[in-house]
Motif scaffolding. Structure first.
Motif, short mmCIF file in Angstrom:
data_model
loop_
_atom_site.label_atom_id
_atom_site.label_comp_id
_atom_site.label_asym_id
_atom_site.label_seq_id
_atom_site.Cartn_x
_atom_site.Cartn_y
_atom_site.Cartn_z
N ASP A 126 0.80 -1.23 0.00
CA ASP A 126 0.00 0.00 0.00
C ASP A 126 0.83 1.28 0.00
O ASP A 126 0.37 2.32 0.46
CB ASP A 126 -0.98 0.02 1.19
CG ASP A 126 -1.95 -1.14 1.15
OD1 ASP A 126 -2.50 -1.42 0.07
OD2 ASP A 126 -2.14 -1.78 2.20
N ASP A 127 2.06 1.23 -0.55
CA ASP A 127 2.85 2.45 -0.71
C ASP A 127 2.36 3.30 -1.87
O ASP A 127 2.55 4.51 -1.89
CB ASP A 127 4.33 2.11 -0.94
CG ASP A 127 5.11 1.88 0.34
OD1 ASP A 127 4.50 1.93 1.42
OD2 ASP A 127 6.32 1.62 0.25
N TRP A 128 1.80 2.65 -2.90
CA TRP A 128 1.35 3.32 -4.12
C TRP A 128 2.52 4.00 -4.85
O TRP A 128 2.37 5.10 -5.38
CB TRP A 128 0.24 4.33 -3.84
CG TRP A 128 -1.09 3.73 -3.56
CD1 TRP A 128 -1.34 2.52 -2.99
CD2 TRP A 128 -2.37 4.34 -3.81
NE1 TRP A 128 -2.70 2.32 -2.87
CE2 TRP A 128 -3.35 3.42 -3.36
CE3 TRP A 128 -2.75 5.54 -4.35
CZ2 TRP A 128 -4.72 3.69 -3.45
CZ3 TRP A 128 -4.12 5.81 -4.43
CH2 TRP A 128 -5.08 4.90 -4.00
N LEU A 129 3.69 3.35 -4.88
CA LEU A 129 4.80 3.93 -5.62
C LEU A 129 4.43 3.99 -7.10
O LEU A 129 3.87 3.05 -7.65
CB LEU A 129 6.07 3.10 -5.44
CG LEU A 129 7.30 3.67 -6.13
CD1 LEU A 129 8.52 3.60 -5.23
CD2 LEU A 129 7.58 2.93 -7.44
N GLY A 130 4.72 5.10 -7.75
CA GLY A 130 4.33 5.31 -9.12
C GLY A 130 3.08 6.15 -9.26
O GLY A 130 2.63 6.44 -10.37
N ASN A 131 2.51 6.57 -8.11
CA ASN A 131 1.36 7.46 -8.17
C ASN A 131 1.74 8.79 -8.82
O ASN A 131 0.89 9.49 -9.37
CB ASN A 131 0.83 7.70 -6.75
CG ASN A 131 -0.50 8.42 -6.74
OD1 ASN A 131 -1.52 7.86 -7.12
ND2 ASN A 131 -0.49 9.68 -6.32
N ALA A 132 3.02 9.14 -8.77
CA ALA A 132 3.55 10.31 -9.46
C ALA A 132 4.94 9.96 -9.99
O ALA A 132 5.72 9.28 -9.30
CB ALA A 132 3.63 11.51 -8.53
#
Length: 269
Positions: A126-132
């Motif tokens: 749940d880090d969501w790396l790649g969200n930006a």
């Protein structure tokens, strides 16, 4: 197709294919080519007429990965003379880590390949790396392609505090974190009115040695910071006197000898 969200992200990425005109990259994070909402990103040649097919389509690995949520150019990461591109898949699982997120580097060239040359992974579920993602060319070396990748729910310093990774291509065809990754030192509050907490999330077994210096380079105080723990600097020097207001530099060496990036602390009274 319906509900692809084509155009959710767009980027001018330079002349990726060497055709003489700048190219563009467009994300469609809910495209189903690689599975339901696996996502895709489309590279279009600048020299082709409007309505032409993309020269490359980058496809998400797993259902609901949402590749293409973000896209960007990166400069020439792999050193072949062509600009490269990056696409974020913010919900891509990494092993057993659900929604850790992953960002993919793709190489430029006359016939751009849809196979990534490197990936950057989230550190935890749940880090969501790649969200930006963003171009950070020149961060390490002038002219060398690099990317900045955001992970808004990274928990390294606090729950959902977020993080951003600087990523470039090493001598191997991947961009993993060092094994083990030695995390940076953190200091808060900053500015400080007397007490400063120094936190080290760890990455090398043992205790980290932190040294506080003034702007002239003189040692003010040394402290030991346990792996995964916090040390308190009470704003005093080695003799017990409060330090003067101003900027201080906290440097640190990990137990295995690796030097961590220094942290600047502003002391105010």
């Amino acid at each position: 197709a319906r509900d692809d969200w084509f155009g959710n992200s767009v980027a001018a990425v330079g002349d990726v294919d060497g055709g003489g005109r700048p190219d563009v990259l467009v994300g469609a994070p809910y495209n189903d080519r690689g599975g339901s909402a696996a996502g895709a990103a489309y590279l279009f040649r600048g020299e082709d007429p409007p309505g032409s097919a993309p020269v490359a389509i980058y496809v998400g690995e797993t259902a609901n990965a949402q590749l293409g949520w973000t896209v960007s150019g990166t400069g020439d990461v792999d050193g072949d003379g062509h600009p490269d591109v990056i696409a974020g898949a913010r919900l891509q699982p990494v092993g057993a880590l659900s929604a850790a997120g992953r960002a993919y580097f793709y190489s430029g060239g006359a016939a751009p390949s849809a196979t990534p040359i490197a990936t950057v992974d989230g550190h935890a579920a749940d880090d969501w790396l790649g969200n930006a993602v963003s171009d950070a060319t020149g961060w390490y070396l002038k002219g060398v392609g690099t990317a900045l990748v955001g992970a808004p729910y990274d928990d390294t310093y606090a729950a959902n505090a977020g993080a951003a990774d600087i990523a470039g291509l090493a001598s191997t065809a991947s961009v993993p974190a060092p094994a083990p990754a030695v995390r940076a030192l953190a200091a808060w509050p900053n500015p400080a009115h007397g007490e400063v907490r120094l936190a080290w999330p760890g990455g090398a077994p043992g205790t980290l040695r932190a040294t506080v210096r003034d702007v002239a380079g003189r040692r003010v105080r040394s402290l030991d910071v346990p792996e995964g723990g916090v040390a308190l600097w009470d704003g005093r020097d080695e003799t017990g006197l409060p330090v003067r207001p101003g900027m201080y530099l906290v440097s640190a060496v990990a137990p295995d000898g690796r030097v961590l990036p220094a942290v600047r602390v502003l002391m105010v009274r």
